[in-house]
Design a protein around this motif. Structure first.
Motif, PDB file in Angstrom:
ATOM      1  N   HIS A 122     -65.309 -47.474 -18.735  1.00  0.00           N
ATOM      2  CA  HIS A 122     -64.625 -46.420 -17.984  1.00  0.00           C
ATOM      3  C   HIS A 122     -63.322 -46.886 -17.320  1.00  0.00           C
ATOM      4  O   HIS A 122     -63.126 -48.084 -17.120  1.00  0.00           O
ATOM      5  CB  HIS A 122     -65.578 -45.873 -16.910  1.00  0.00           C
ATOM      6  N   GLN A 160     -69.088 -49.829 -27.238  1.00  0.00           N
ATOM      7  CA  GLN A 160     -70.349 -50.174 -26.569  1.00  0.00           C
ATOM      8  C   GLN A 160     -71.357 -50.932 -27.454  1.00  0.00           C
ATOM      9  O   GLN A 160     -71.889 -51.962 -27.014  1.00  0.00           O
ATOM     10  CB  GLN A 160     -70.985 -48.930 -25.949  1.00  0.00           C
ATOM     11  N   ASN A 197     -74.999 -47.961 -20.997  1.00  0.00           N
ATOM     12  CA  ASN A 197     -75.769 -46.738 -21.057  1.00  0.00           C
ATOM     13  C   ASN A 197     -77.001 -47.022 -21.926  1.00  0.00           C
ATOM     14  O   ASN A 197     -76.896 -47.733 -22.931  1.00  0.00           O
ATOM     15  CB  ASN A 197     -74.878 -45.678 -21.713  1.00  0.00           C
ATOM     16  N   ARG A 201     -76.357 -34.836 -19.276  1.00  0.00           N
ATOM     17  CA  ARG A 201     -75.395 -34.587 -20.358  1.00  0.00           C
ATOM     18  C   ARG A 201     -75.592 -33.184 -20.908  1.00  0.00           C
ATOM     19  O   ARG A 201     -76.728 -32.738 -21.100  1.00  0.00           O
ATOM     20  CB  ARG A 201     -75.569 -35.612 -21.476  1.00  0.00           C
ATOM     21  N   ARG A 215     -69.972 -34.811 -32.011  1.00  0.00           N
ATOM     22  CA  ARG A 215     -70.011 -36.269 -31.922  1.00  0.00           C
ATOM     23  C   ARG A 215     -71.235 -36.656 -31.098  1.00  0.00           C
ATOM     24  O   ARG A 215     -71.528 -36.025 -30.071  1.00  0.00           O
ATOM     25  CB  ARG A 215     -68.756 -36.795 -31.226  1.00  0.00           C
ATOM     26  N   ASN A 267     -71.702 -34.729 -22.945  1.00  0.00           N
ATOM     27  CA  ASN A 267     -71.563 -35.740 -21.901  1.00  0.00           C
ATOM     28  C   ASN A 267     -71.727 -35.104 -20.522  1.00  0.00           C
ATOM     29  O   ASN A 267     -71.883 -33.888 -20.412  1.00  0.00           O
ATOM     30  CB  ASN A 267     -70.210 -36.459 -21.995  1.00  0.00           C
ATOM     31  N   SER A 323     -67.530 -37.959 -17.296  1.00  0.00           N
ATOM     32  CA  SER A 323     -67.009 -38.479 -18.565  1.00  0.00           C
ATOM     33  C   SER A 323     -66.219 -37.403 -19.310  1.00  0.00           C
ATOM     34  O   SER A 323     -65.169 -37.682 -19.899  1.00  0.00           O
ATOM     35  CB  SER A 323     -68.139 -38.993 -19.453  1.00  0.00           C
ATOM     36  N   GLU A 363     -78.392 -46.002 -16.732  1.00  0.00           N
ATOM     37  CA  GLU A 363     -77.523 -47.071 -17.246  1.00  0.00           C
ATOM     38  C   GLU A 363     -77.897 -48.349 -16.485  1.00  0.00           C
ATOM     39  O   GLU A 363     -78.381 -48.279 -15.366  1.00  0.00           O
ATOM     40  CB  GLU A 363     -76.053 -46.717 -17.012  1.00  0.00           C
TER      41      GLU A 363
HETATM   42  C1  GTR Z   1     -70.750 -42.003 -20.774  1.00  0.00           C
HETATM   43  C2  GTR Z   1     -71.396 -43.335 -20.517  1.00  0.00           C
HETATM   44  C3  GTR Z   1     -70.770 -44.386 -21.405  1.00  0.00           C
HETATM   45  C4  GTR Z   1     -70.779 -43.968 -22.857  1.00  0.00           C
HETATM   46  C5  GTR Z   1     -70.243 -42.568 -23.040  1.00  0.00           C
HETATM   47  C6  GTR Z   1     -70.384 -42.070 -24.477  1.00  0.00           C
HETATM   48  O1  GTR Z   1     -71.361 -41.010 -19.990  1.00  0.00           O
HETATM   49  O2  GTR Z   1     -71.262 -43.697 -19.171  1.00  0.00           O
HETATM   50  O3  GTR Z   1     -71.417 -45.617 -21.250  1.00  0.00           O
HETATM   51  O4  GTR Z   1     -72.085 -44.045 -23.350  1.00  0.00           O
HETATM   52  O5  GTR Z   1     -70.877 -41.668 -22.144  1.00  0.00           O
HETATM   53  O6  GTR Z   1     -70.637 -40.894 -24.655  1.00  0.00           O
HETATM   54  O7  GTR Z   1     -70.239 -42.877 -25.397  1.00  0.00           O
END
Ligand code: GTR
Length: 334
Positions: free
Chosen positions: A40, A78, A96, A154, A175, A215, A219, A242
């Motif tokens: 982030h 990630q 995460n 999310r 996605r 999400n 995010s 996380e």
């Molecule tokens: C966010 C999360 C990230 C990553 C991201 C994603 O909420 O904090 O670590 O997983 O989503 O959608 O890839």
């Protein structure tokens, strides 16, 4: 005249004098420089908490450990960062549990849609004995989970229309994070899933490679996805914990005293992150609304849950050894 012998003797004296001075100055042991991964931007709650963690560790170990956080995912996507931390190429990270599933199968339980009723339930369960079981599973894969951060709930968003019923997902391309469980999740709803790195989502939404993603508010906002995908539908299908994780090899090299300091700093960071999270989620919501995003409730969450039921059944069938853990989490919320 000086002979060879006397020259050597005088050099010897000089060396003895120099090492005497060095010993008297008592140089500090060399600091361990730690590299930390973060996806982030610096103002994000998780980033602020990781900075606090780093400061506290440096201060309390009196400089024996100097953690440095690399924000914005500059050290890689990630799934790669998870591997790098497992191998000790990176020392710590905020991961995460979503993309952790392919590496640590038990963590897939946390990705079962609607497994947690609320963030409060998730915190309570992860902070307790059940969270310890996940930490053990992570440790087996060389990741030492020291504390749990929150990431709200999310929800689905897309460029075309509000999703109010599962039928509204029909034919949309979403996605998902790198985990087969999420491919199945979108499939069950009648959409098409594309696993993709977080950093590629904005451009893919813009060019129409995908119609949407999923999400939490912070995010959705900080990534800029809301600028393109204007329909945010409150499915709240995932409440993912996380971790603040340290590489096992890094952990094992530390003294017990330093391990205690690092653990405490990670717990403090989680408390700070959770508090900042609430504020940021609220702010992000306001910001996206001001920019013209349409936020809608879903008519009937149970309809989404019903559609996703086969994910549970398949998961338990494929992982019978994890059924007890699934049941224990459910029982803890009754
Ligand atoms: C966010 C999360 C990230 C990553 C991201 C994603 O909420 O904090 O670590 O997983 O989503 O959608 O890839």
């Amino acid at each position: 005249m000086l002979t060879n012998k006397t020259i050597k003797f005088s050099n010897c004296l000089k060396l003895t004098a120099v090492s005497g001075i060095l010993a008297a100055v008592s140089l500090p042991a060399q600091a361990e420089q730690w590299r930390g991964w973060n996806i982030h931007p610096p103002s994000y709650p998780n980033s602020v908490a990781l900075e606090s963690f780093s400061e506290e560790v440096a201060e309390k170990t009196e400089g024996r450990i100097e953690p440095k956080v690399y924000h914005n995912g500059v050290l890689g996507a990630q799934p790669d960062a998870i591997e790098q931390t497992r191998s000790g190429a990176l020392d710590f990270a905020n991961f995460n549990m979503g993309p952790m599933g392919p590496i640590v199968p038990a963590t897939n339980i946390l990705s079962l849609p609607f497994i947690f009723n609320s963030t409060e339930d998730m915190y309570r369960i992860m902070d307790g004995e059940i969270g310890g079981r996940f930490a053990e599973a992570l440790a087996e894969k060389n990741l030492v989970a020291l504390s749990w951060f929150g990431s709200g709930a999310r929800s689905l968003y897309n460029t075309d229309h509000p999703v109010k019923t599962p039928d509204d997902v029909d034919g949309l391309k979403f996605r998902v994070m790198n985990n087969d469980l999420y491919v199945q999740m979108i499939d069950e709803l009648g959409g098409n899933a594309t696993p993709m790195a977080y950093s590629e989502v904005y451009q893919s939404l813009k060019t129409g490679v995908i119609d949407g993603a999923e999400n939490n508010y912070p995010s959705y906002e900080s990534s800029g996805h809301y600028e393109v995908a204007k329909y945010y539908s409150l499915t709240e299908h995932l409440v993912l914990p996380e971790c603040l994780c340290v590489a096992k090899s890094t952990w094992d090299e530390m003294s017990e005293e330093d391990q205690g300091i690092v653990r405490k700093a990670a717990e403090n960071a989680a408390q700070e992150q959770r508090k900042l999270w609430e504020e940021r989620a609220q702010k992000s919501r306001e910001l996206v609304l001001e920019s013209g995003v349409e936020i809608n409730e879903v008519d009937d969450k149970a309809a989404f849950q019903e559609k996703m039921k086969p994910i549970y059944d398949d998961f338990v069938e494929e992982n019978p050894q994890l059924e007890t853990l699934v049941k224990d989490i459910q029982a803890a919320q009754e």
